[in-house]
Design a protein around this motif. Structure first.
Motif, PDB file in Angstrom:
ATOM      1  N   PRO A 168       0.942  -1.014  -0.158  1.00 47.74           N
ATOM      2  CA  PRO A 168       0.040   0.125   0.029  1.00 47.74           C
ATOM      3  C   PRO A 168       0.954   1.186   0.084  1.00 47.74           C
ATOM      4  O   PRO A 168       2.154   1.205   0.683  1.00 47.74           O
ATOM      5  CB  PRO A 168      -0.818  -0.054   1.376  1.00 47.74           C
ATOM      6  N   ASN A 178      -5.552 -11.600   1.903  1.00 54.41           N
ATOM      7  CA  ASN A 178      -5.557 -10.202   1.687  1.00 54.41           C
ATOM      8  C   ASN A 178      -6.146  -9.728   3.093  1.00 54.41           C
ATOM      9  O   ASN A 178      -5.832  -8.634   3.244  1.00 54.41           O
ATOM     10  CB  ASN A 178      -6.403 -10.064   0.497  1.00 54.41           C
ATOM     11  N   TYR A 179      -7.203 -10.200   3.511  1.00 50.74           N
ATOM     12  CA  TYR A 179      -7.879  -9.365   4.690  1.00 50.74           C
ATOM     13  C   TYR A 179      -6.994  -9.674   5.768  1.00 50.74           C
ATOM     14  O   TYR A 179      -6.778  -8.641   6.540  1.00 50.74           O
ATOM     15  CB  TYR A 179      -9.184 -10.064   4.947  1.00 50.74           C
ATOM     16  N   ALA A 235      -3.965  -7.365   5.655  1.00 53.95           N
ATOM     17  CA  ALA A 235      -4.145  -5.946   5.764  1.00 53.95           C
ATOM     18  C   ALA A 235      -4.235  -5.514   7.226  1.00 53.95           C
ATOM     19  O   ALA A 235      -3.710  -4.472   7.707  1.00 53.95           O
ATOM     20  CB  ALA A 235      -5.336  -5.426   4.886  1.00 53.95           C
ATOM     21  N   GLY A 268      -7.557  -1.991   8.359  1.00 53.18           N
ATOM     22  CA  GLY A 268      -6.253  -1.860   7.612  1.00 53.18           C
ATOM     23  C   GLY A 268      -5.750  -0.550   7.700  1.00 53.18           C
ATOM     24  O   GLY A 268      -4.830  -0.041   7.017  1.00 53.18           O
ATOM     25  N   ALA A 289      -5.742   0.984   4.318  1.00 56.69           N
ATOM     26  CA  ALA A 289      -5.571   0.028   3.270  1.00 56.69           C
ATOM     27  C   ALA A 289      -6.108  -1.250   3.735  1.00 56.69           C
ATOM     28  O   ALA A 289      -5.557  -2.421   4.248  1.00 56.69           O
ATOM     29  CB  ALA A 289      -3.861  -0.577   3.540  1.00 56.69           C
ATOM     30  N   THR A 348      -7.352  -3.822   2.024  1.00 54.53           N
ATOM     31  CA  THR A 348      -7.233  -5.205   1.690  1.00 54.53           C
ATOM     32  C   THR A 348      -5.781  -5.157   1.123  1.00 54.53           C
ATOM     33  O   THR A 348      -4.986  -3.954   0.916  1.00 54.53           O
ATOM     34  CB  THR A 348      -7.995  -5.496   0.533  1.00 54.53           C
ATOM     35  N   CYS A 349      -5.135  -6.161   0.829  1.00 52.85           N
ATOM     36  CA  CYS A 349      -3.656  -6.236   0.168  1.00 52.85           C
ATOM     37  C   CYS A 349      -4.020  -6.531  -1.314  1.00 52.85           C
ATOM     38  O   CYS A 349      -4.934  -7.136  -1.632  1.00 52.85           O
ATOM     39  CB  CYS A 349      -2.745  -7.316   0.829  1.00 52.85           C
TER      40      CYS A 349
END
Lengths: 445, 445
Positions: free
Chosen positions: B42, B133-134, B137, B311, B314, B316-317
């Motif tokens: 991010p 991803n979650y 983050a 996050g 950010a 999500t990744c």
């Protein structure tokens, strides 16, 4: 997966410790009114979209403590035996009114009004806020996308960018806000949504060449399928696609590059090859602004992922759950509110709301407040001309209205959303940053 | 709630339609290597934190299609009978290596390497990415907060700002990144985390006056409890709190106002009342910057909600799951990659990674690439001095290593994270925007 599971521990420890103390001191049974509202919209947003109500009603029905939950609470000494006995018998016995799912909201809109004993009502705080805050964040972003897309369908493809269970809720919330379909299978099954998707780049890369992949996909899914043409060279990909599927090819998908330029080139190429009915689906980091910018491109539908499931810059709403009215030791109801500090104040008292509609357009959110009274003022809204009542009964004495749940709930919410959005002044549809589309007025009666 | 449920439909429709076509054309059994990586961090972040691996391994074990799932797929005509038969027997039979949970990562780090048939591997794409991803983050944001907090504990209280199931994962991810406790009961139960929380403003408002509320809470929870003192007037609240609990009062919580100023006033007041051991917990829209700004305040712990579960900017990744190596019709393994367009290219070939550590500090992420080869190059990492190998075996021929799952997995991940973060050059700990803390070098062998 679809079987009901206890949602009882999806909550904050302090809900249970408050009940523990209130049961011991005799206040747990005091009648209370809790209210869900948002103090503000995300910066620059002109309206909010309430979503998740149907899921919430389903979760409340599942909110029971089983042996496993009680054993763990006992083992951890979270609460006393008296409280464990209360929890073992718990089912929500109160009543809930609220904005219908899909309805728009503004700062201060009393979105949900929970009327129950303190214990019965406070225990639901975390669950209510988790569901409404996430689902409404997604729906608000999705609504901006469907309004930017106009008549072109928006397709939800963001599962991989959200927690795996949140992804199912996100797909549902986008349907509330007008999305046409989702890639998420569980959302399709649970809420009767149309599911879509054909192939990823991996499928093309798996094969010795692009042609083998396309021929295989057409053999399996028929020529009406969507072929992903940008794994290697788009121009060659389109030729190979029409060659493999014929001019009856359903669609091509573009998932990278400068979509505005490429879509034009591909449209021209498809038409030149005789595939005039073949549609163009675009996806690749689309948000409401990218969708608006593609309005002039020959694009047929938009696949949206990351930005919609993360609320396009506003991944949660600031909804809070506040005690606004409660029975005192005198047996009367009293409006209550935290004292103001750092913008965290709230307005005590039972509220109902209506939207003023003039010549078909919304002009004002009217909140009618009855301080120190337990008489709902719903009739006062209905009596005022031009005020469309916003509160509907969702749970009556513990019984959930099933028409707001499941697939039917999603359909009704999508209809409500579309109708309410049409009432907004057109400036509210603009994507640029602005204030709330209509002001909220609080009337004390 | 804790019983295993099928995770099989938490996926995108195209995974199944790809398998459908590949089974029909004979490519479904080709050996494939898929890789999870992030193209970038991010904006402004100096490192990423891998989290969710333990949850993923648990979810893979539950990834089976039951009668209900198969019936729905049949009814919807998603795939053929041949594919339904494959799905009915599905269990993951491949192998997975990857960075240990809690490990730091940088752009291009090969975080997870899945070695399986095409069908066995591709079907997990959505589930793998949703979870990693979650959770990553949240862990990345949480790591910035624990580093800003120094020795003071961070407490996770954000459940209400995240989807109700995501909230459980978020609590877990913050534990990986050094948080001390969570308000979320289900996370406590599932992962052995310490849970915390005492009372909300509603508890004070429920009572006829603040004193009754405090007396009740102390009677129920003992004087070691944390009293929330900012419902009405903080100064009076502190007096009432010490009066109700005595000088053995565990802590007071401040949830609004100018925390820097108020914490100083409250500390002075507590000390003046003789409650010198009473701690001060602050919460109220804290993020890593607010925590850093409170370093000079007499605060004992930080309650963090919204910003960590979303996050902190950010949510999500950008991790992706790409086919990098596959068997061809010639029976040999071939590196594959999508052609570059719009920054979506990837590097084909099997990769392993190590981190170069010089004088105890990380200086470089080294990725060793073996194109067109199916021989893992793990030994090549181990042979190089100063390279700490980053890949560990997570699943071997379908068998999950249980030490990475459950409560043990979280503990190990937290240790890994703390140790890896200590290796970073100190500039990487800065909250200000910057580049990745160390460069990534790809070496082709």
């Amino acid at each position: 997966m679809t079987t009901s599971a206890s949602t009882a521990l999806l909550t904050d420890r302090y809900e249970l410790t408050m009940i523990d103390a209130a049961l011991a001191d005799g206040t747990a049974d005091r009648r209370c009114v809790f209210e869900v509202f948002a103090r503000r919209l995300p910066t620059g947003r002109r309206y909010g979209v309430l979503a998740g109500t149907g899921r919430l009603l389903e979760a409340i029905a599942d909110f029971r403590f089983g042996e496993q939950e009680l054993d763990w609470l006992r083992e951890q000494s979270v609460v006393s035996e008296q409280t464990l006995a209360y929890l073992a018998d718990y089912r929500f016995r109160g009543s809930i009114t609220g904005y219908a799912e899909g309805e728009l909201y503004f700062p201060g809109s009393p979105l949900l009004v929970v009327d129950a004993t303190f214990a019965d009502g406070v225990i639901l705080e975390t669950l209510i806020l988790s569901i409404l805050n996430y689902d409404s964040a997604v729906a608000a972003a999705a609504s901006r996308m469907t309004s930017a897309a106009g008549d072109r369908p928006c397709l939800e493809m963001g599962s991989r960018r959200a927690h795996e269970a949140a992804a199912v809720a996100a797909a549902r919330a986008t349907a509330v806000a007008g999305f046409s379909a989702t890639s998420n299978l569980e959302a399709g099954r649970r809420y009767g949504l149309r599911t879509i998707g054909t192939a990823a780049h991996a499928f093309t890369l798996l094969h010795d060449d692009e042609r083998s992949a396309f021929v295989s996909q057409v053999a399996s899914a028929g020529p009406g399928t969507t072929l992903l043409v940008d794994t290697y060279d788009v121009e060659q990909g389109v030729i190979t696609a029409v060659d493999a599927a014929g001019t009856a090819l359903g669609a091509v998908r573009l998932d990278s590059g400068d979509l505005l330029t490429v879509a034009r080139e591909v449209r021209e190429q498809l038409d030149g090859l005789g595939a005039t009915g073949t549609r163009i689906v675009v996806s690749s980091d689309l948000d409401e602004y990218a969708i608006a910018a593609l309005a002039v491109a020959p694009v047929d539908s938009y696949g949206v992922g990351t930005s919609v499931v993360t609320g396009s810059g506003a991944p949660t709403c600031g909804m809070v759950y506040k005690l606004v009215l409660r029975e005192g030791s005198d047996g009367h109801m009293h409006a209550v509110a935290k004292a103001s500090a750092g913008g965290k104040s709230s307005v005590g008292g039972h509220k109902v709301a209506g939207r003023r509609i003039e010549h078909g357009l919304a002009t004002e959110e009217v909140v009618v407040l009855s301080p120190d009274s337990d008489v709902p003022a719903l009739h006062q809204i209905a009596e005022v001309d031009e005020l469309r009542p916003l509160h509907v009964p969702l749970v009556v004495d513990g019984v959930v209205d099933p028409t707001y749940t499941g697939a039917e709930g999603v359909r009704r919410a999508a209809e409500r959303h579309a109708a309410s959005r049409l009432e907004l002044p057109r400036a509210a549809w603009r994507l640029s940053a602005g204030d709330a589309a209509i002001p909220t007025e609080i009337i004390t009666v």
